[in-house]
Design a protein around this motif. Structure first.
Motif, PDB file in Angstrom:
ATOM      1  N   PHE A  98       0.828  -1.087   0.064  1.00  0.00           N
ATOM      2  CA  PHE A  98       0.114  -0.059  -0.008  1.00  0.00           C
ATOM      3  C   PHE A  98       0.844   1.127  -0.018  1.00  0.00           C
ATOM      4  CE2 PHE A  98      -2.332   3.360   2.020  1.00  0.00           C
ATOM      5  CZ  PHE A  98      -3.686   3.333   1.212  1.00  0.00           C
ATOM      6  N   GLN A  99       0.436   2.320  -0.913  1.00  0.00           N
ATOM      7  CA  GLN A  99       1.095   3.584  -0.923  1.00  0.00           C
ATOM      8  C   GLN A  99       0.111   4.579  -0.809  1.00  0.00           C
ATOM      9  OE1 GLN A  99       3.716   4.264  -4.407  1.00  0.00           O
ATOM     10  NE2 GLN A  99       4.059   6.478  -3.649  1.00  0.00           N
ATOM     11  N   ARG A 100       0.336   5.460  -0.145  1.00  0.00           N
ATOM     12  CA  ARG A 100      -0.490   6.702  -0.093  1.00  0.00           C
ATOM     13  C   ARG A 100       0.391   8.045  -0.464  1.00  0.00           C
ATOM     14  NH1 ARG A 100      -4.932   6.382   3.484  1.00  0.00           N
ATOM     15  NH2 ARG A 100      -6.005   5.536   1.697  1.00  0.00           N
ATOM     16  N   GLY A 101       0.119   8.820  -1.299  1.00  0.00           N
ATOM     17  CA  GLY A 101       1.030  10.089  -1.441  1.00  0.00           C
ATOM     18  C   GLY A 101       0.252  11.287  -1.292  1.00  0.00           C
ATOM     19  N   TYR A 102       0.727  12.080  -0.584  1.00  0.00           N
ATOM     20  CA  TYR A 102       0.122  13.592  -0.415  1.00  0.00           C
ATOM     21  C   TYR A 102       0.973  14.564  -1.264  1.00  0.00           C
ATOM     22  CZ  TYR A 102      -2.426  11.313   3.394  1.00  0.00           C
ATOM     23  OH  TYR A 102      -3.324  10.331   3.997  1.00  0.00           O
ATOM     24  N   TRP A 103       0.244  15.379  -2.121  1.00  0.00           N
ATOM     25  CA  TRP A 103       0.944  16.549  -2.587  1.00  0.00           C
ATOM     26  C   TRP A 103      -0.172  17.417  -3.395  1.00  0.00           C
ATOM     27  CZ3 TRP A 103       0.106  15.989  -7.822  1.00  0.00           C
ATOM     28  CH2 TRP A 103      -0.406  14.596  -8.297  1.00  0.00           C
ATOM     29  N   ASP A 104       0.337  18.464  -3.659  1.00  0.00           N
ATOM     30  CA  ASP A 104      -0.741  19.581  -4.042  1.00  0.00           C
ATOM     31  C   ASP A 104      -0.696  19.404  -5.705  1.00  0.00           C
ATOM     32  OD1 ASP A 104      -2.371  21.951  -4.148  1.00  0.00           O
ATOM     33  OD2 ASP A 104      -0.743  22.973  -4.877  1.00  0.00           O
ATOM     34  N   LYS A 105      -1.940  18.931  -6.272  1.00  0.00           N
ATOM     35  CA  LYS A 105      -1.949  18.745  -7.723  1.00  0.00           C
ATOM     36  C   LYS A 105      -1.936  20.101  -8.665  1.00  0.00           C
ATOM     37  CE  LYS A 105      -4.450  16.060 -11.170  1.00  0.00           C
ATOM     38  NZ  LYS A 105      -5.677  15.134 -11.387  1.00  0.00           N
ATOM     39  N   LEU A 106      -2.613  21.292  -8.102  1.00  0.00           N
ATOM     40  CA  LEU A 106      -2.508  22.551  -8.562  1.00  0.00           C
ATOM     41  C   LEU A 106      -1.093  23.087  -8.615  1.00  0.00           C
ATOM     42  CD1 LEU A 106      -4.032  24.663  -9.907  1.00  0.00           C
ATOM     43  CD2 LEU A 106      -4.396  25.725  -7.753  1.00  0.00           C
ATOM     44  N   SER A 107      -0.359  22.767  -7.627  1.00  0.00           N
ATOM     45  CA  SER A 107       0.963  23.569  -7.764  1.00  0.00           C
ATOM     46  C   SER A 107       1.938  22.384  -8.629  1.00  0.00           C
ATOM     47  CB  SER A 107       1.607  23.317  -6.462  1.00  0.00           C
ATOM     48  OG  SER A 107       1.078  24.222  -5.541  1.00  0.00           O
ATOM     49  N   PHE A 108       1.749  21.332  -8.716  1.00  0.00           N
ATOM     50  CA  PHE A 108       2.322  20.293  -9.696  1.00  0.00           C
ATOM     51  C   PHE A 108       2.329  20.832 -11.160  1.00  0.00           C
ATOM     52  CE2 PHE A 108       2.332  16.560 -12.500  1.00  0.00           C
ATOM     53  CZ  PHE A 108       3.276  16.199 -12.250  1.00  0.00           C
ATOM     54  N   LEU A 109       0.828  20.912 -11.432  1.00  0.00           N
ATOM     55  CA  LEU A 109       0.542  21.204 -12.889  1.00  0.00           C
ATOM     56  C   LEU A 109       1.011  22.524 -13.165  1.00  0.00           C
ATOM     57  CD1 LEU A 109      -3.127  20.270 -12.737  1.00  0.00           C
ATOM     58  CD2 LEU A 109      -1.456  18.994 -13.799  1.00  0.00           C
ATOM     59  N   LYS A 110       0.987  23.488 -12.142  1.00  0.00           N
ATOM     60  CA  LYS A 110       1.625  24.948 -12.583  1.00  0.00           C
ATOM     61  C   LYS A 110       3.255  24.778 -12.758  1.00  0.00           C
ATOM     62  CE  LYS A 110      -1.933  27.868 -10.422  1.00  0.00           C
ATOM     63  NZ  LYS A 110      -2.138  28.802  -9.208  1.00  0.00           N
ATOM     64  N   LEU A 111       3.678  24.119 -11.712  1.00  0.00           N
ATOM     65  CA  LEU A 111       5.310  24.294 -11.923  1.00  0.00           C
ATOM     66  C   LEU A 111       5.787  23.331 -13.083  1.00  0.00           C
ATOM     67  CD1 LEU A 111       5.975  23.204  -8.093  1.00  0.00           C
ATOM     68  CD2 LEU A 111       6.571  25.414  -9.390  1.00  0.00           C
ATOM     69  N   GLN A 112       4.825  22.390 -13.567  1.00  0.00           N
ATOM     70  CA  GLN A 112       5.230  21.386 -14.760  1.00  0.00           C
ATOM     71  C   GLN A 112       4.949  22.236 -16.042  1.00  0.00           C
ATOM     72  OE1 GLN A 112       6.889  18.499 -15.156  1.00  0.00           O
ATOM     73  NE2 GLN A 112       7.317  18.402 -13.083  1.00  0.00           N
TER      74      GLN A 112
END
Length: 117
Positions: A98-112
């Protein structure tokens, strides 16, 4: 191999963009739940998820902290763009179950530089 060593291999495969090597670190019925998305179940589906993600964005995992609590390992990470997150891995019998990941998708999309839905 200890759970922490397995996560070290996970980071190496992730940074190489190697979806096949990543998938081999999961049990056949593993669940990968990135909280910004629906859970993905099964080694093959997890491999396909990583293949899609690697084809969409240039992702790099820089380890900030690795917290080893026996069968559970917490990976605090950042990427070169400044995104930060956390992955919690349960490892049983030398495989991630099992893996659970926490990160901000909006920030990811903007930074990428990716489209924002």
């Amino acid at each position: 191999m200890t759970p922490a060593e397995l996560i070290g291999k996970w980071v190496k495969a992730f940074n190489a963009g190697d979806a096949g090597a990543l998938a081999r670190l999961y049990s056949s019925d593993a669940v990968n739940h990135q909280v910004t998305q629906e859970p993905v179940t099964g080694r093959e589906a997890i491999r396909e998820m990583f293949e899609r993600e690697f084809s969409t964005a240039n992702m790099v995992c820089i380890v900030d902290q690795l917290h080893d609590a026996g069968d559970v390992v917490v990976l605090e990470w950042q990427d070169p763009n400044g995104l930060r997150g956390c992955g919690i891995f349960t490892v049983v019998g030398g495989e991630t179950t099992f893996q659970r990941g926490y990160w901000d998708k909006l920030s990811f999309l903007k930074l990428q530089g990716l489209p924002i839905p």
